[in-house]
Enzyme design. Structure first.
Site, short mmCIF file in Angstrom:
data_model
loop_
_atom_site.label_atom_id
_atom_site.label_comp_id
_atom_site.label_asym_id
_atom_site.label_seq_id
_atom_site.Cartn_x
_atom_site.Cartn_y
_atom_site.Cartn_z
N ASN A 89 0.59 -1.00 0.27
CA ASN A 89 0.16 -0.10 0.42
C ASN A 89 1.04 1.55 0.16
O ASN A 89 2.38 1.09 0.52
CB ASN A 89 -0.92 -0.15 0.99
CG ASN A 89 -0.59 -0.06 2.30
OD1 ASN A 89 0.66 -1.04 2.97
ND2 ASN A 89 -0.68 0.49 3.42
N MET A 90 0.30 2.22 -0.57
CA MET A 90 1.40 3.24 -0.84
C MET A 90 -0.22 4.57 -0.60
O MET A 90 -1.08 4.57 -0.48
CB MET A 90 2.07 3.84 -2.54
CG MET A 90 2.35 2.73 -2.91
SD MET A 90 3.07 2.96 -4.00
CE MET A 90 4.21 4.29 -3.78
N GLU A 91 0.34 5.42 0.81
CA GLU A 91 -0.22 7.10 1.06
C GLU A 91 1.05 8.28 0.15
O GLU A 91 1.85 7.81 1.01
CB GLU A 91 -0.53 6.71 2.51
CG GLU A 91 -1.52 5.18 2.90
CD GLU A 91 -1.10 4.89 4.16
OE1 GLU A 91 -1.58 3.64 4.57
OE2 GLU A 91 -0.81 5.49 5.25
N HIS A 102 -3.67 0.45 -2.50
CA HIS A 102 -4.55 -0.40 -1.96
C HIS A 102 -2.83 -1.47 -2.36
O HIS A 102 -2.74 -1.20 -3.47
CB HIS A 102 -5.49 -0.62 -1.96
CG HIS A 102 -6.44 0.01 -0.93
ND1 HIS A 102 -7.74 -0.55 -0.48
CD2 HIS A 102 -6.81 1.25 -1.72
CE1 HIS A 102 -8.00 0.79 -0.12
NE2 HIS A 102 -7.43 1.90 -0.82
N GLU A 104 -3.55 -4.57 -3.04
CA GLU A 104 -3.81 -5.48 -4.31
C GLU A 104 -3.71 -4.37 -5.49
O GLU A 104 -3.45 -5.27 -6.69
CB GLU A 104 -5.37 -5.81 -3.76
CG GLU A 104 -5.16 -6.93 -2.82
CD GLU A 104 -5.40 -6.16 -1.43
OE1 GLU A 104 -6.46 -6.62 -0.54
OE2 GLU A 104 -5.28 -4.99 -1.08
N CYS A 129 -10.08 -5.36 1.44
CA CYS A 129 -11.67 -4.63 1.06
C CYS A 129 -12.49 -4.66 0.27
O CYS A 129 -11.64 -5.22 -0.69
CB CYS A 129 -11.10 -3.26 1.94
SG CYS A 129 -9.90 -1.60 0.59
N CYS A 132 -11.02 -3.20 -3.16
CA CYS A 132 -9.77 -3.82 -3.37
C CYS A 132 -10.89 -5.02 -4.43
O CYS A 132 -10.13 -5.48 -5.20
CB CYS A 132 -8.60 -4.46 -2.78
SG CYS A 132 -8.08 -3.13 -2.39
#
Length: 294
Positions: A89-91, A102, A104, A129, A132
């Protein structure tokens, strides 16, 4: 070895460490394992494919950029070619939550942008989630995609997404990971051509707004991302996220970006420019250009 892997690597079984050490030696290890490398790891450890994927999940999770949540999710997409693609995941601090990638999505986009044509399975360290699950329903593997979670029997996407709504409900025949080429001429310098090539690969059946982003690093390496729409609209993955995902998975960081180009149509119903420029500026890149597809 890239520093992000050191803690996860230390937790692996000794025989897996020994087999993986040469593979991870490159600081820019591309966060994928070829079919030959997967076979080698299976032979070295005695693990079957599912067990090996679970054992490798800590390395995939180490690829995460969870700068806001500090909650690392890792995924491994297993291509029909036999290649395995890591994702995390990347924020993006300073941007918006809507720009998040996300795990996936990261692994699937990674596989797609590397030229994989379909997936057999995806292994994740936490339950996917709803966002995804919907994203995965856009794939050409459809509801038969196998999802593997620690401590559970494998299930299909159809098990996790009953009564699913997807592209077939909108009479869309060409699906994500099917080969596509929108045919725009490759013009300009290498970076511009990379952005146009990425736009040509776009999956944009709902808006007809193909777009691509290319990022040039200070060492000359180029990473490109293609736009991936979704039948439910919100799980759509913008092209910038695809490019940033590849850049990060290959061991580069945002300050390594020295130039970025977005390729899109001037008259497209959906425009990526404002969101792309805002996110890149939040990450410290201000050398951003736009080329128009024609």
């Amino acid at each position: 070895m890239h520093p992000r892997f050191q803690s996860a690597f230390a937790q692996l079984a000794e025989n897996l460490q020994s087999a993986l050490a040469p593979v991870l030696a490159d600081e820019h290890f591309p966060a994928l394992l070829t079919a030959e490398q997967v076979t080698m790891l299976k032979q070295a450890t005695g693990l079957d494919e599912d067990a090996l994927a679970f054992a490798l999940l800590p390395l995939a999770a180490a690829c995460a950029r969870a700068d806001l949540s500090h909650f690392n999710v890792g995924a491994i997409a297993r291509g029909v070619s036999g290649t395995w693609y890591f994702g995390g995941n990347m924020e993006f601090l300073g941007a918006t939550m809507q720009q998040t990638v996300h795990a996936e999505q990261s692994a699937i986009s990674h596989a797609w942008l590397r030229g994989e044509h379909a997936l057999n399975a995806i292994t994740v360290n936490y339950t996917p989630c709803g966002h995804c699950r919907q994203f995965m329903n856009e794939l050409n593997s459809g509801l038969e995609l196998r999802i593997n979670l620690p401590g559970r029997e494998p299930h299909t996407l159809g098990d996790y997404l009953p009564d699913a709504f997807g592209p077939k409900d909108l009479d869309i025949k060409t699906l994500l990971m099917d080969e596509q080429n929108h045919g725009y001429a490759l013009t300009g310098d290498e970076l511009t051509q990379s952005a146009i090539a990425a736009a040509n690969k776009s999956h944009a059946p709902y808006s007809q707004s193909p777009s691509g982003v290319a990022l040039e690093c200070r060492d000359g390496r180029i990473f490109s991302g293609s736009y991936a729409e979704n039948a439910a609209f919100n799980p759509t993955l913008p092209p910038l996220q695809g490019a940033l995902n590849l850049l990060s998975l290959n061991g580069y960081d945002y300050p390594d970006i020295q130039r970025a180009i977005l390729a899109e149509k001037a008259d497209a119903p959906l425009i990526q420019w404002d969101a792309t420029a805002a996110t890149l500026k939040a990450l410290g890149c201000s050398n951003i250009d736009r080329t128009l597809l024609a």
